[in-house]
Design an enzyme around this catalytic site. Sequence first.
Site, mmCIF file in Angstrom:
data_model
loop_
_atom_site.group_PDB
_atom_site.id
_atom_site.type_symbol
_atom_site.label_atom_id
_atom_site.label_comp_id
_atom_site.label_asym_id
_atom_site.label_seq_id
_atom_site.Cartn_x
_atom_site.Cartn_y
_atom_site.Cartn_z
ATOM 1 N N LEU A 160 0.782 -1.181 -0.216
ATOM 2 C CA LEU A 160 0.121 0.072 -0.006
ATOM 3 C C LEU A 160 0.887 1.274 -0.046
ATOM 4 C CD1 LEU A 160 -2.957 -0.960 2.239
ATOM 5 C CD2 LEU A 160 -2.851 -1.081 0.094
ATOM 6 N N ALA A 178 5.671 -3.515 -7.827
ATOM 7 C CA ALA A 178 6.717 -2.655 -8.267
ATOM 8 C C ALA A 178 6.446 -1.237 -8.100
ATOM 9 C CB ALA A 178 6.679 -2.947 -10.015
ATOM 10 N N THR A 187 7.474 -5.619 -18.490
ATOM 11 C CA THR A 187 6.948 -4.722 -19.278
ATOM 12 C C THR A 187 7.907 -4.581 -20.770
ATOM 13 O OG1 THR A 187 7.087 -2.024 -19.716
ATOM 14 C CG2 THR A 187 8.560 -3.006 -18.085
ATOM 15 N N ASP A 188 7.054 -4.126 -21.692
ATOM 16 C CA ASP A 188 7.789 -3.903 -23.032
ATOM 17 C C ASP A 188 8.983 -2.854 -23.085
ATOM 18 O OD1 ASP A 188 6.220 -1.546 -22.975
ATOM 19 O OD2 ASP A 188 5.165 -2.047 -24.907
ATOM 20 N N GLU A 189 8.877 -2.240 -21.931
ATOM 21 C CA GLU A 189 9.733 -0.808 -21.875
ATOM 22 C C GLU A 189 11.299 -1.526 -21.635
ATOM 23 O OE1 GLU A 189 8.962 2.636 -19.440
ATOM 24 O OE2 GLU A 189 6.702 2.246 -19.707
ATOM 25 N N TYR A 211 13.453 3.249 -14.324
ATOM 26 C CA TYR A 211 12.109 2.290 -14.077
ATOM 27 C C TYR A 211 12.530 0.870 -14.904
ATOM 28 C CZ TYR A 211 7.775 0.155 -15.210
ATOM 29 O OH TYR A 211 6.850 -0.854 -15.539
ATOM 30 N N LYS A 245 13.262 -2.793 -13.990
ATOM 31 C CA LYS A 245 12.592 -4.131 -14.225
ATOM 32 C C LYS A 245 13.459 -5.007 -14.858
ATOM 33 C CE LYS A 245 8.298 -4.634 -14.018
ATOM 34 N NZ LYS A 245 7.736 -5.223 -12.928
ATOM 35 N N ASP A 277 10.286 17.957 -22.812
ATOM 36 C CA ASP A 277 10.046 16.786 -22.986
ATOM 37 C C ASP A 277 10.952 15.993 -21.612
ATOM 38 O OD1 ASP A 277 9.453 14.295 -24.189
ATOM 39 O OD2 ASP A 277 11.202 14.598 -25.757
ATOM 40 N N HIS A 303 13.269 10.128 -23.075
ATOM 41 C CA HIS A 303 12.033 9.728 -23.445
ATOM 42 C C HIS A 303 12.135 8.695 -24.557
ATOM 43 C CE1 HIS A 303 7.578 11.325 -24.309
ATOM 44 N NE2 HIS A 303 7.579 9.972 -23.941
HETATM 45 P P1 NAD Z 1 0.675 0.456 -9.862
HETATM 46 O O1 NAD Z 1 1.510 1.396 -9.743
HETATM 47 O O2 NAD Z 1 -0.542 0.861 -10.231
HETATM 48 O O3 NAD Z 1 0.524 -0.678 -8.687
HETATM 49 C C1 NAD Z 1 1.771 -0.872 -8.036
HETATM 50 C C2 NAD Z 1 1.069 -1.856 -6.615
HETATM 51 O O4 NAD Z 1 2.292 -2.716 -6.018
HETATM 52 C C3 NAD Z 1 0.744 -0.951 -5.602
HETATM 53 O O5 NAD Z 1 -0.840 -1.399 -5.062
HETATM 54 C C4 NAD Z 1 1.589 -0.793 -4.518
HETATM 55 O O6 NAD Z 1 0.998 -0.645 -3.378
HETATM 56 C C5 NAD Z 1 2.283 -2.341 -4.790
HETATM 57 N N1 NAD Z 1 3.736 -2.090 -4.295
HETATM 58 C C6 NAD Z 1 4.594 -1.324 -4.707
HETATM 59 N N2 NAD Z 1 5.853 -1.466 -4.058
HETATM 60 C C7 NAD Z 1 5.544 -2.596 -3.272
HETATM 61 C C8 NAD Z 1 6.414 -3.490 -2.445
HETATM 62 N N3 NAD Z 1 7.609 -3.105 -2.028
HETATM 63 N N4 NAD Z 1 5.953 -4.572 -1.999
HETATM 64 C C9 NAD Z 1 4.549 -4.698 -1.954
HETATM 65 N N5 NAD Z 1 3.843 -3.986 -2.766
HETATM 66 C C10 NAD Z 1 4.260 -3.085 -3.314
HETATM 67 O O7 NAD Z 1 1.002 -0.477 -11.010
HETATM 68 P P2 NAD Z 1 0.649 -1.000 -12.261
HETATM 69 O O8 NAD Z 1 0.234 -0.188 -13.308
HETATM 70 O O9 NAD Z 1 -0.523 -1.936 -11.816
HETATM 71 O O10 NAD Z 1 1.566 -2.203 -12.795
HETATM 72 C C11 NAD Z 1 1.703 -3.504 -12.199
HETATM 73 C C12 NAD Z 1 3.003 -4.298 -12.852
HETATM 74 O O11 NAD Z 1 2.808 -4.336 -14.306
HETATM 75 C C13 NAD Z 1 4.266 -3.645 -12.390
HETATM 76 O O12 NAD Z 1 5.125 -4.586 -12.275
HETATM 77 C C14 NAD Z 1 4.543 -2.948 -13.760
HETATM 78 O O13 NAD Z 1 6.057 -2.854 -14.070
HETATM 79 C C15 NAD Z 1 3.855 -3.983 -14.875
HETATM 80 N N6 NAD Z 1 3.361 -3.204 -16.172
HETATM 81 C C16 NAD Z 1 2.624 -2.072 -15.896
HETATM 82 C C17 NAD Z 1 2.082 -1.581 -17.240
HETATM 83 C C18 NAD Z 1 1.300 -0.374 -17.371
HETATM 84 O O14 NAD Z 1 1.053 0.261 -18.204
HETATM 85 N N7 NAD Z 1 0.758 -0.176 -16.191
HETATM 86 C C19 NAD Z 1 2.444 -2.143 -18.591
HETATM 87 C C20 NAD Z 1 3.507 -3.277 -18.275
HETATM 88 C C21 NAD Z 1 3.848 -3.933 -17.304
HETATM 89 P P1 TYD Z 2 3.076 7.094 -18.877
HETATM 90 O O1 TYD Z 2 1.892 7.152 -18.795
HETATM 91 O O2 TYD Z 2 4.064 7.925 -17.785
HETATM 92 O O3 TYD Z 2 3.797 5.788 -19.379
HETATM 93 P P2 TYD Z 2 5.283 5.231 -19.997
HETATM 94 O O4 TYD Z 2 6.035 6.251 -19.507
HETATM 95 O O5 TYD Z 2 5.686 4.061 -19.080
HETATM 96 O O6 TYD Z 2 5.007 4.686 -21.342
HETATM 97 O O7 TYD Z 2 3.418 7.767 -20.280
HETATM 98 C C1 TYD Z 2 2.844 7.444 -21.542
HETATM 99 C C2 TYD Z 2 3.447 8.518 -22.811
HETATM 100 O O8 TYD Z 2 2.680 9.792 -22.353
HETATM 101 C C3 TYD Z 2 4.896 8.708 -22.661
HETATM 102 O O9 TYD Z 2 5.211 8.874 -24.046
HETATM 103 C C4 TYD Z 2 5.087 10.026 -22.142
HETATM 104 C C5 TYD Z 2 3.839 10.912 -22.150
HETATM 105 N N1 TYD Z 2 3.370 11.522 -21.159
HETATM 106 C C6 TYD Z 2 2.886 12.965 -21.435
HETATM 107 O O10 TYD Z 2 2.917 13.574 -22.645
HETATM 108 N N2 TYD Z 2 2.570 13.854 -20.216
HETATM 109 C C7 TYD Z 2 2.569 13.351 -19.107
HETATM 110 O O11 TYD Z 2 2.059 14.084 -18.384
HETATM 111 C C8 TYD Z 2 2.753 11.860 -18.977
HETATM 112 C C9 TYD Z 2 2.621 11.327 -17.434
HETATM 113 C C10 TYD Z 2 3.192 11.090 -19.712
#
Ligand code: NAD
Ligand code: TYD
Length: 332
Positions: free
Chosen positions: A36, A81, A123-125, A147, A151, A269, A273
């Site tokens: 949390l 994460a 992640t694809d990143e 980040y 990962k 930017d 990025h």
């Molecule tokens: P989020 O930031 O919404 O949620 C992360 C959760 O992890 C939160 O509930 C937080 O409390 C918990 N957490 C953080 N540190 C912790 C710790 N040390 N111990 C236990 N719990 C902890 O993230 P999300 O967007 O739901 O992403 C979930 C996973 O999917 C991540 O591993 C992320 O790298 C991966 N992912 C996300 C995306 C995306 O677009 N959101 C895309 C690809 C992969």
């Molecule tokens: P984000 O949601 O942070 O995801 P990620 O960086 O993991 O792909 O950003 C998605 C795209 O949007 C990225 O190219 C950065 C851009 N972006 C903005 O232009 N303005 C913003 O305020 C944020 C948070 C992201």
Amino acid sequence: MKRIMVTGGAGFIGSAFVRYQLRTYPDVHIVNFDKLTYAGNLNNVKGVDETRHTFVRGDIADAEAVMSAMKDCDAVVNFAAETHVDRSIMAAADFIDTDVRGVHNIVEAAKALGTKRVLLVSTDEVYGSIAKGSFKETDPMGPRNPYSASKAGGELLAMAYFHTHNVPVIITRGSNTYGPYQYPEKVLPLFVTNAIDNQPLPLYGDGKNVRDWLYVDDHCTGIDCALRHGEPGQIYNVAGENERENIVLTRRILELTGRGKELIKPITDRPGHDRRYSIDASKLKALGWRAAMEWDTGIASTVRWYKENEWWWRPIKTGEFLEYYKRQYDNR
Ligand code: NAD
Ligand code: TYD
């Protein structure tokens, strides 16, 4: 698979995965292990069947807590994460603690306990940016921000435990995910909620960076498919096959919220990025997975969800969020 530990199950994708498991598999019990942090929110799992859901507040960077919660679990799916690129640019230490050390604790516990499956949600990143075509799982990683580097570090460590200690690790690499309950620091919920409030949409650079948008429930079915049908030691891309320039996404959000383009505010930017993310999901598709959500329906229903669920996001856009917002966006 009867008892599954889900770490980060109070976050965006983790909570959708918990809800998906509970509604799809009547015999499954979920141990939801979450620290949390600012991004974790128990409102995200409000209303789930509590007889099959045990919440444990804990930190994956705490080896003893991980070991004790993982006992008796058949599988662990790690969503926990630190996830926001911009926060990792401000300060990366928490990313290393959770995304690297935390993963180490999970594979160590799995080794000691003989856990049958360890699925690491990545992640694809980790591939970095690609100008043309799409990355396959055999392509080298090239993370370019703290980040994605953390990962990638977690992934390498987990795969080392597969090769060295036979820990049955499977990795998924999902693309940018969208849907309900996403913390409003990420671009899509940030822009939707700002637009609702007639606030500027801070668009980085020229707005032409490309992301591949995947609906959250499709990401969950992809992870579930890899968990149940994938092979240990393998990596599976989970793609939305739905690439959009940020400016195109921004204009769609403005249309769906009934706001004008004067809200778009181009700003400096993001450093480092990544220009474009693109992955090939043929390997997961060969296991039978398909994304079900069409973009037009997915974006419209997601925007509607934020319009209809202010109870969820208004309390978040206060306190810590506003401090972060100021640090991130003032004077740009
Ligand atoms: P989020 O930031 O919404 O949620 C992360 C959760 O992890 C939160 O509930 C937080 O409390 C918990 N957490 C953080 N540190 C912790 C710790 N040390 N111990 C236990 N719990 C902890 O993230 P999300 O967007 O739901 O992403 C979930 C996973 O999917 C991540 O591993 C992320 O790298 C991966 N992912 C996300 C995306 C995306 O677009 N959101 C895309 C690809 C992969
Ligand atoms: P984000 O949601 O942070 O995801 P990620 O960086 O993991 O792909 O950003 C998605 C795209 O949007 C990225 O190219 C950065 C851009 N972006 C903005 O232009 N303005 C913003 O305020 C944020 C948070 C992201």
